[in-house]
Design a protein around this motif. Structure first.
Motif, PDB file in Angstrom:
ATOM      1  N   PHE A  36       2.519  16.803   8.919  1.00 34.92           N
ATOM      2  CA  PHE A  36       1.533  15.883   9.499  1.00 34.92           C
ATOM      3  C   PHE A  36       1.944  14.469   9.084  1.00 34.92           C
ATOM      4  CE2 PHE A  36      -0.589  19.897   9.473  1.00 34.92           C
ATOM      5  CZ  PHE A  36      -1.542  19.868  10.484  1.00 34.92           C
ATOM      6  N   MET A  37       2.492  13.681  10.001  1.00 36.44           N
ATOM      7  CA  MET A  37       3.055  12.377   9.681  1.00 36.44           C
ATOM      8  C   MET A  37       2.338  11.264  10.444  1.00 36.44           C
ATOM      9  SD  MET A  37       5.467  12.853   7.487  1.00 36.44           S
ATOM     10  CE  MET A  37       5.094  14.428   6.712  1.00 36.44           C
ATOM     11  N   PHE A  38       2.121  10.148   9.768  1.00 39.55           N
ATOM     12  CA  PHE A  38       1.559   8.983  10.460  1.00 39.55           C
ATOM     13  C   PHE A  38       2.445   7.772  10.203  1.00 39.55           C
ATOM     14  CE2 PHE A  38       0.037   7.672   6.360  1.00 39.55           C
ATOM     15  CZ  PHE A  38      -0.243   6.311   6.459  1.00 39.55           C
ATOM     16  N   PRO A  39       2.559   6.863  11.164  1.00 44.09           N
ATOM     17  CA  PRO A  39       3.358   5.646  10.963  1.00 44.09           C
ATOM     18  C   PRO A  39       2.556   4.619  10.183  1.00 44.09           C
ATOM     19  CG  PRO A  39       2.502   5.715  13.207  1.00 44.09           C
ATOM     20  CD  PRO A  39       2.033   6.963  12.542  1.00 44.09           C
ATOM     21  N   ASP A  40       3.079   4.199   9.044  1.00 37.49           N
ATOM     22  CA  ASP A  40       2.340   3.227   8.236  1.00 37.49           C
ATOM     23  C   ASP A  40       2.542   1.817   8.782  1.00 37.49           C
ATOM     24  OD1 ASP A  40       4.801   2.294   7.348  1.00 37.49           O
ATOM     25  OD2 ASP A  40       4.466   2.749   5.238  1.00 37.49           O
ATOM     26  N   GLN A  41       2.117   0.826   8.027  1.00 36.70           N
ATOM     27  CA  GLN A  41       2.138  -0.562   8.478  1.00 36.70           C
ATOM     28  C   GLN A  41       3.561  -1.080   8.701  1.00 36.70           C
ATOM     29  OE1 GLN A  41       0.562   0.709   5.927  1.00 36.70           O
ATOM     30  NE2 GLN A  41       1.230  -0.180   3.986  1.00 36.70           N
ATOM     31  N   HIS A  42       4.557  -0.423   8.099  1.00 34.16           N
ATOM     32  CA  HIS A  42       5.952  -0.833   8.255  1.00 34.16           C
ATOM     33  C   HIS A  42       6.682  -0.009   9.305  1.00 34.16           C
ATOM     34  CE1 HIS A  42       5.292  -3.166   4.633  1.00 34.16           C
ATOM     35  NE2 HIS A  42       4.865  -2.083   4.032  1.00 34.16           N
ATOM     36  N   GLY A  43       5.986   0.969   9.899  1.00 38.13           N
ATOM     37  CA  GLY A  43       6.665   1.870  10.818  1.00 38.13           C
ATOM     38  C   GLY A  43       7.437   2.949  10.090  1.00 38.13           C
ATOM     39  N   THR A 117      10.180  24.601  10.935  1.00 41.01           N
ATOM     40  CA  THR A 117       9.356  23.448  10.577  1.00 41.01           C
ATOM     41  C   THR A 117       8.893  22.720  11.830  1.00 41.01           C
ATOM     42  OG1 THR A 117      10.492  23.147   8.460  1.00 41.01           O
ATOM     43  CG2 THR A 117       9.320  21.245   9.340  1.00 41.01           C
ATOM     44  N   GLY A 118       7.585  22.564  11.951  1.00 37.09           N
ATOM     45  CA  GLY A 118       7.016  21.769  13.027  1.00 37.09           C
ATOM     46  C   GLY A 118       6.691  20.367  12.544  1.00 37.09           C
ATOM     47  N   TRP A 119       6.477  19.489  13.490  1.00 40.67           N
ATOM     48  CA  TRP A 119       6.211  18.071  13.188  1.00 40.67           C
ATOM     49  C   TRP A 119       5.191  17.575  14.196  1.00 40.67           C
ATOM     50  CZ3 TRP A 119       6.604  13.569  16.030  1.00 40.67           C
ATOM     51  CH2 TRP A 119       6.705  12.347  15.347  1.00 40.67           C
ATOM     52  N   VAL A 120       4.222  16.809  13.715  1.00 42.22           N
ATOM     53  CA  VAL A 120       3.231  16.245  14.621  1.00 42.22           C
ATOM     54  C   VAL A 120       2.862  14.848  14.132  1.00 42.22           C
ATOM     55  CG1 VAL A 120       1.208  17.187  13.422  1.00 42.22           C
ATOM     56  CG2 VAL A 120       1.115  16.789  15.907  1.00 42.22           C
ATOM     57  N   LEU A 121       2.743  13.924  15.071  1.00 39.58           N
ATOM     58  CA  LEU A 121       2.396  12.549  14.740  1.00 39.58           C
ATOM     59  C   LEU A 121       0.880  12.421  14.676  1.00 39.58           C
ATOM     60  CD1 LEU A 121       3.913   9.880  14.277  1.00 39.58           C
ATOM     61  CD2 LEU A 121       3.605   9.382  16.706  1.00 39.58           C
ATOM     62  N   CYS A 122       0.412  11.650  13.710  1.00 36.95           N
ATOM     63  CA  CYS A 122      -1.024  11.549  13.457  1.00 36.95           C
ATOM     64  C   CYS A 122      -1.514  10.111  13.601  1.00 36.95           C
ATOM     65  CB  CYS A 122      -1.355  12.041  12.051  1.00 36.95           C
ATOM     66  SG  CYS A 122      -0.913  13.755  11.732  1.00 36.95           S
ATOM     67  N   ASP A 123      -2.814   9.985  13.831  1.00 40.29           N
ATOM     68  CA  ASP A 123      -3.496   8.695  13.810  1.00 40.29           C
ATOM     69  C   ASP A 123      -4.405   8.636  12.589  1.00 40.29           C
ATOM     70  OD1 ASP A 123      -2.572   7.394  16.266  1.00 40.29           O
ATOM     71  OD2 ASP A 123      -3.596   9.035  17.292  1.00 40.29           O
TER      72      ASP A 123
END
Length: 479
Positions: A36-43, A117-123
């Motif tokens: 579960f990954m989210f892009p932080d303020q730096h991308g 391994t799965g990957w999903v972008l989060c808000d």
């Protein structure tokens, strides 16, 4: 209905269906862990990896993370005083409290280089279900909503330069830790300066085939793989993407390339100008156009052969990009290192100009009547840029040009000589230019601009305290 997602109404019906499909894949044993990954303020991607049984429920309940992740600079230091009552405080983040990231099921991928391994972008959301107001992905979604009011889609094509080296020594001795740690020791894969030659390409075919196979297995719309000009420098281009998906692509691409290379004895970097001999700066050229939702027509495409190759809508958008070039420079080049690239006669821009098919201009216009790929290429960016913020700044600038019927002026046929506003020469100057651009600050969010400037000023302060090799060489013996 007791889940975080359902309680706050965060998903569409289609996202609910996609989440159920993902659960089906988990239950079928295709996935044993889900990132579960989210892009932080730096991308930069941050998050947690959950085993399959926990991931199943976390799709709806979200994943809690420490809010200090939202308050870090590029050394991963928390620069806001979260444990005291004074200083710069942000609502909901006092004391290192939690925030919640919620998966966007539409972004699900299986990582071909990692076992099941799965990957999903989060808000990112606050605990009350409100979007984290400074989330870069939310800011781009807000820009897309502004564009929706005009019945238009944002179309972006990515052209990304980067370096890959042979990893000689990872520098993992006890003394090499720190914030940041000691960078790795590397050696070249190519000597450079044989741009697009087949022999140079064939010499690194093993790397190119590795990247091609893995990125295509990941489902990325790879178009070309190229040998760039500098030593160990490469470029990838991608077919156009629509809306937020274009920024999602860039976020995943950078992380994927670094992981693939690391696993195979290489070191990949998107740093603009690494400190290696004879280096060439890496840029990120962002191709952009607008497409009418009703019929899929590129509205930048002109109707006649006269003029500069853009419609009136395209000219307005172009004028907006030029008008806000200095204010938006920070979003295109958010690092101290990125400003080493802006120099005349270097195929990188040094001022806010546009021209028809001229690579020295900041804004390069391509296409014409009947050419469905008519577009504007912005050559100002560095590949470290947070893609959500970079693209959002482009949209807010371009929409201002369209709505205010701004005029871009004449083509700059000699871009390094044409009188025009000079682009910022440092990160400090770029922050000043952003704060002076009242329209862009309003559109991106005044409090968000304050927040991001606070973080970047902490980086600048750390940089100014360091004694560099240049200073030591210049003064240590002479004085």
């Amino acid at each position: 209905m007791n889940s975080f997602v359902d309680r706050h109404g965060l998903w569409s019906d289609e996202q609910q269906r996609q989440a159920r499909d993902l659960v089906g894949r988990i239950d079928a044993g295709e996935i044993e862990t889900l990132r579960f990954m989210f892009p932080d303020q730096h991308g930069i991607l941050r998050g947690k990896t959950l085993v399959a049984s926990a991931a199943r429920d976390a799709l709806w309940s979200g994943v809690n993370l420490t809010s200090t992740l939202l308050l870090k600079d590029t050394s991963h230091k928390t620069v806001f005083p979260v444990f005291n009552s004074g200083g710069y405080q942000l609502d909901g983040l006092r004391g290192g409290s939690d925030f919640t990231v919620v998966a966007d099921p539409a972004t699900f991928k299986i990582l071909p280089w990692a076992y099941k391994t799965g990957w999903v972008l989060c808000d990112a959301y606050l605990c009350d279900g409100q979007p984290w107001p400074f989330s870069s992905r939310h800011i781009m979604q807000r820009a897309i909503q502004r564009l929706d009011e005009h019945g238009l889609d944002f179309i972006a094509g990515l052209e990304v330069e980067f370096h890959v080296f042979k990893l000689d020594e990872a520098r993992m001795a006890l003394a090499d830790s720190g914030q940041p740690g000691t960078p790795p020791e590397v050696s070249l894969l190519t000597h450079g300066y044989q741009y697009l030659t087949e022999l140079r390409y064939d010499r690194v075919d093993a790397l190119m085939e590795l990247l091609r196979s893995q990125l295509q297995a990941l489902g990325l719309p790879l178009h070309s793989l190229e040998i760039e000009y500098g030593p160990s420098q490469f470029e990838l281009t991608f077919s156009p993407s629509c809306g937020v998906a274009a920024a999602d692509l860039m976020i995943l691409l950078r992380s994927a390339i670094k992981q693939i290379c690391q696993r195979n004895g290489y070191h990949a970097t998107f740093m603009c100008r690494p400190r290696i001999p004879n280096v060439m700066s890496s840029g990120w050229h962002l191709h952009q156009s607008l497409r009418r939702k009703s019929d899929g027509v590129n509205v930048f495409m002109p109707h006649d052969a006269e003029g500069v190759g853009l419609s009136q809508v395209g000219l307005g958008y172009l004028a907006g990009l030029k008008e806000h070039a200095c204010g938006a420079a920070f979003f295109a080049s958010p690092t101290i290192n990125g400003y080493r690239r802006y120099r005349p006669f270097s195929l990188a821009p040094d001022r806010a100009t546009w021209a028809r098919d001229n690579r020295a201009a900041m804004l390069r216009v391509l296409g014409g009547p009947g050419q469905t790929a008519t577009r504007i290429e912005n050559r100002v960016g560095e590949p470290t840029a947070n893609p959500y913020l970079y693209m959002a700044s482009q949209l807010f600038s371009g929409l201002h040009g369209i709505e205010s019927r701004l005029d871009p002026g004449p083509s700059a046929d000699a871009p390094y000589e044409t009188p025009a506003a000079l682009l910022p020469r440092s990160l400090d100057e770029a922050l000043h230019c952003l704060r002076e651009d009242t329209h862009l600050c309003e559109q991106m969010g005044a409090s968000f601009v304050d927040y991001l400037c606070f973080i970047k000023e902490a980086e600048i302060a750390r940089f100014n305290l360091e004694v560099t090799d240049w200073e030591h060489r210049e003064y240590f013996d002479m004085f």
